[in-house]
Write an enzyme that holds these catalytic residues in place. Sequence first.
Site, PDB file in Angstrom:
ATOM      1  N   ALA A 119      30.008  43.215  45.225  1.00  0.00           N
ATOM      2  CA  ALA A 119      28.780  42.511  44.878  1.00  0.00           C
ATOM      3  C   ALA A 119      29.030  41.031  45.150  1.00  0.00           C
ATOM      4  O   ALA A 119      30.185  40.580  45.159  1.00  0.00           O
ATOM      5  CB  ALA A 119      28.465  42.736  43.407  1.00  0.00           C
ATOM      6  N   GLY A 140      31.559  46.684  44.400  1.00  0.00           N
ATOM      7  CA  GLY A 140      30.292  47.318  44.769  1.00  0.00           C
ATOM      8  C   GLY A 140      30.335  47.994  46.135  1.00  0.00           C
ATOM      9  O   GLY A 140      29.591  48.941  46.388  1.00  0.00           O
ATOM     10  N   GLU A 146      31.881  51.299  45.527  1.00  0.00           N
ATOM     11  CA  GLU A 146      30.889  52.090  44.778  1.00  0.00           C
ATOM     12  C   GLU A 146      29.782  52.588  45.728  1.00  0.00           C
ATOM     13  O   GLU A 146      29.289  53.713  45.592  1.00  0.00           O
ATOM     14  CB  GLU A 146      30.297  51.242  43.647  1.00  0.00           C
ATOM     15  CG  GLU A 146      31.365  50.884  42.618  1.00  0.00           C
ATOM     16  CD  GLU A 146      30.888  49.883  41.569  1.00  0.00           C
ATOM     17  OE1 GLU A 146      30.553  48.747  41.934  1.00  0.00           O
ATOM     18  OE2 GLU A 146      30.830  50.254  40.380  1.00  0.00           O
ATOM     19  N   GLU A 154      37.199  44.531  39.828  1.00  0.00           N
ATOM     20  CA  GLU A 154      36.333  43.811  38.883  1.00  0.00           C
ATOM     21  C   GLU A 154      37.093  43.200  37.713  1.00  0.00           C
ATOM     22  O   GLU A 154      36.779  42.096  37.270  1.00  0.00           O
ATOM     23  CB  GLU A 154      35.229  44.746  38.354  1.00  0.00           C
ATOM     24  CG  GLU A 154      34.068  44.963  39.318  1.00  0.00           C
ATOM     25  CD  GLU A 154      34.285  46.110  40.294  1.00  0.00           C
ATOM     26  OE1 GLU A 154      35.444  46.553  40.461  1.00  0.00           O
ATOM     27  OE2 GLU A 154      33.297  46.559  40.893  1.00  0.00           O
TER      28      GLU A 154
HETATM   29  N1  CO8 Z   1      31.059  37.857  47.060  1.00  0.00           N
HETATM   30  C1  CO8 Z   1      30.723  36.710  47.668  1.00  0.00           C
HETATM   31  N2  CO8 Z   1      31.412  36.189  48.709  1.00  0.00           N
HETATM   32  C2  CO8 Z   1      32.472  36.868  49.154  1.00  0.00           C
HETATM   33  C3  CO8 Z   1      32.894  38.068  48.563  1.00  0.00           C
HETATM   34  C4  CO8 Z   1      32.113  38.586  47.482  1.00  0.00           C
HETATM   35  N3  CO8 Z   1      32.397  39.761  46.884  1.00  0.00           N
HETATM   36  N4  CO8 Z   1      33.992  38.516  49.205  1.00  0.00           N
HETATM   37  C5  CO8 Z   1      34.258  37.615  50.154  1.00  0.00           C
HETATM   38  N5  CO8 Z   1      33.337  36.614  50.135  1.00  0.00           N
HETATM   39  C6  CO8 Z   1      33.270  35.427  50.997  1.00  0.00           C
HETATM   40  C7  CO8 Z   1      34.356  34.409  50.633  1.00  0.00           C
HETATM   41  O1  CO8 Z   1      33.951  33.611  49.551  1.00  0.00           O
HETATM   42  C8  CO8 Z   1      34.480  33.648  51.937  1.00  0.00           C
HETATM   43  O2  CO8 Z   1      33.404  32.749  52.022  1.00  0.00           O
HETATM   44  P1  CO8 Z   1      33.655  31.201  52.461  1.00  0.00           P
HETATM   45  O3  CO8 Z   1      34.162  31.317  53.873  1.00  0.00           O
HETATM   46  O4  CO8 Z   1      32.318  30.572  52.339  1.00  0.00           O
HETATM   47  O5  CO8 Z   1      34.688  30.678  51.533  1.00  0.00           O
HETATM   48  C9  CO8 Z   1      34.257  34.723  53.008  1.00  0.00           C
HETATM   49  O6  CO8 Z   1      33.576  35.794  52.343  1.00  0.00           O
HETATM   50  C10 CO8 Z   1      35.548  35.263  53.594  1.00  0.00           C
HETATM   51  O7  CO8 Z   1      36.364  35.711  52.521  1.00  0.00           O
HETATM   52  P2  CO8 Z   1      37.882  35.216  52.309  1.00  0.00           P
HETATM   53  O8  CO8 Z   1      38.072  33.866  52.892  1.00  0.00           O
HETATM   54  O9  CO8 Z   1      38.213  35.387  50.872  1.00  0.00           O
HETATM   55  O10 CO8 Z   1      38.649  36.290  53.200  1.00  0.00           O
HETATM   56  P3  CO8 Z   1      40.156  36.773  53.023  1.00  0.00           P
HETATM   57  O11 CO8 Z   1      40.493  37.532  54.243  1.00  0.00           O
HETATM   58  O12 CO8 Z   1      41.051  35.639  52.653  1.00  0.00           O
HETATM   59  O13 CO8 Z   1      40.124  37.778  51.760  1.00  0.00           O
HETATM   60  C11 CO8 Z   1      39.207  39.542  50.418  1.00  0.00           C
HETATM   61  C12 CO8 Z   1      39.402  38.981  51.850  1.00  0.00           C
HETATM   62  C13 CO8 Z   1      40.569  39.979  49.871  1.00  0.00           C
HETATM   63  C14 CO8 Z   1      38.295  40.746  50.548  1.00  0.00           C
HETATM   64  C15 CO8 Z   1      38.613  38.460  49.519  1.00  0.00           C
HETATM   65  O14 CO8 Z   1      37.465  37.929  50.156  1.00  0.00           O
HETATM   66  C16 CO8 Z   1      38.185  38.955  48.169  1.00  0.00           C
HETATM   67  O15 CO8 Z   1      39.031  39.164  47.293  1.00  0.00           O
HETATM   68  N6  CO8 Z   1      36.866  39.125  47.960  1.00  0.00           N
HETATM   69  C17 CO8 Z   1      36.309  39.537  46.672  1.00  0.00           C
HETATM   70  C18 CO8 Z   1      36.584  41.001  46.396  1.00  0.00           C
HETATM   71  C19 CO8 Z   1      36.055  41.385  45.037  1.00  0.00           C
HETATM   72  O16 CO8 Z   1      36.536  40.928  44.016  1.00  0.00           O
HETATM   73  N7  CO8 Z   1      35.058  42.275  45.014  1.00  0.00           N
HETATM   74  C20 CO8 Z   1      34.454  42.730  43.780  1.00  0.00           C
HETATM   75  C21 CO8 Z   1      33.282  41.878  43.435  1.00  0.00           C
HETATM   76  S1  CO8 Z   1      32.596  42.274  41.853  1.00  0.00           S
HETATM   77  C22 CO8 Z   1      31.692  43.660  42.144  1.00  0.00           C
HETATM   78  O17 CO8 Z   1      31.621  44.169  43.217  1.00  0.00           O
HETATM   79  C23 CO8 Z   1      30.959  44.226  40.957  1.00  0.00           C
HETATM   80  C24 CO8 Z   1      30.119  45.423  41.380  1.00  0.00           C
HETATM   81  C25 CO8 Z   1      29.230  45.847  40.264  1.00  0.00           C
HETATM   82  C26 CO8 Z   1      28.098  44.874  40.086  1.00  0.00           C
HETATM   83  C27 CO8 Z   1      27.151  45.418  39.087  1.00  0.00           C
HETATM   84  C28 CO8 Z   1      26.039  44.431  38.828  1.00  0.00           C
HETATM   85  C29 CO8 Z   1      26.143  43.771  37.502  1.00  0.00           C
END
Ligand code: CO8
Length: 260
Positions: free
Chosen positions: A66, A111, A114, A134
């Site tokens: 998400a 997400g 999921e 999460e």
């Molecule tokens: N949300 C928003 N932006 C994201 C997300 C995300 N989930 N994942 C990556 N991005 C963005 C980064 O911020 C970055 O943007 P910018 O260039 O502007 O800084 C761009 O994508 C590229 O990402 P990275 O530079 O971080 O790329 P890396 O190769 O270094 O890392 C990863 C890749 C490991 C995938 C890393 O991006 C990461 O850890 N992302 C987040 C993963 C995460 O925690 N996902 C779970 C999110 S919470 C969720 O999904 C809850 C679901 C249930 C919701 C229910 C509703 C209430």
Amino acid sequence: MNLEMLKFNKSGAVATVTISRANSLNALNAQVINELDQVFDKINSDNSIRSAVLTGEGEKAFVAGADIKEMKDHGAEESLKMSKVGQAVFSKIEKCKKPVIAAVNGFALGGGFELALSCDFILASENAKFGLPEVSLGLIPGYGGTQRLARNVGLQKAKRLIFSGEMLSADIALQWGLVTEVLPLAELMEKANKLATKISRQAPLAIQYAKDSVLLGYDKTLDAGLELEATLFSKVFTTEDKNEGVNAFIEKRKPDFKGH
Ligand code: CO8
């Protein structure tokens, strides 16, 4: 449909849906969820579509979760609404009348994982990574992860993955039975399309009843599930496609299923 964050393509009877926010690793914001809702309404209602493939844009991510930035200022009320809206869309995908294959081409986190779990089955590229991170953000899964993952792999593995936040490689996901196969990234879409095409050539109502039988029977007792199967088995005998399929076999020709 007015789509900005999804790409929708139809080739023959196969629809391909691509989540397309490559600079956010295809993270699911409210608009993506809304567009998924529209697209799956279309897939459900368009009789010329018989199967679908869901994937993410680029070579790095299926969906990295998400949209974390969108949740920054949310409180209890907004997050409850967000969870319920997303859960409803994911349930629509799970119950879609046409089989949906997830082609996971990189990170499937939070997400994103999921979402893949809401599809009928998952094909993964070798660089795919699956996780529910999460808890590392102070959250819990909210789009069905605590429920669908446990039903897929059992309680222990689900709890280990959810509590640790760790990511699984495609090979371990295969060992755990989370994905049906692992392919080189360059071959992933070709294989997903091939399978979707094969499915699209089967009798559509038979596919639909079989899907209902597996899905709706899964949480029932064995006796209740068998009762459901017998009911749907009998229902399929009222379809024209059943006559077409059986007659084609006897007449040694290919069936021409119409979905009636
Ligand atoms: N949300 C928003 N932006 C994201 C997300 C995300 N989930 N994942 C990556 N991005 C963005 C980064 O911020 C970055 O943007 P910018 O260039 O502007 O800084 C761009 O994508 C590229 O990402 P990275 O530079 O971080 O790329 P890396 O190769 O270094 O890392 C990863 C890749 C490991 C995938 C890393 O991006 C990461 O850890 N992302 C987040 C993963 C995460 O925690 N996902 C779970 C999110 S919470 C969720 O999904 C809850 C679901 C249930 C919701 C229910 C509703 C209430």
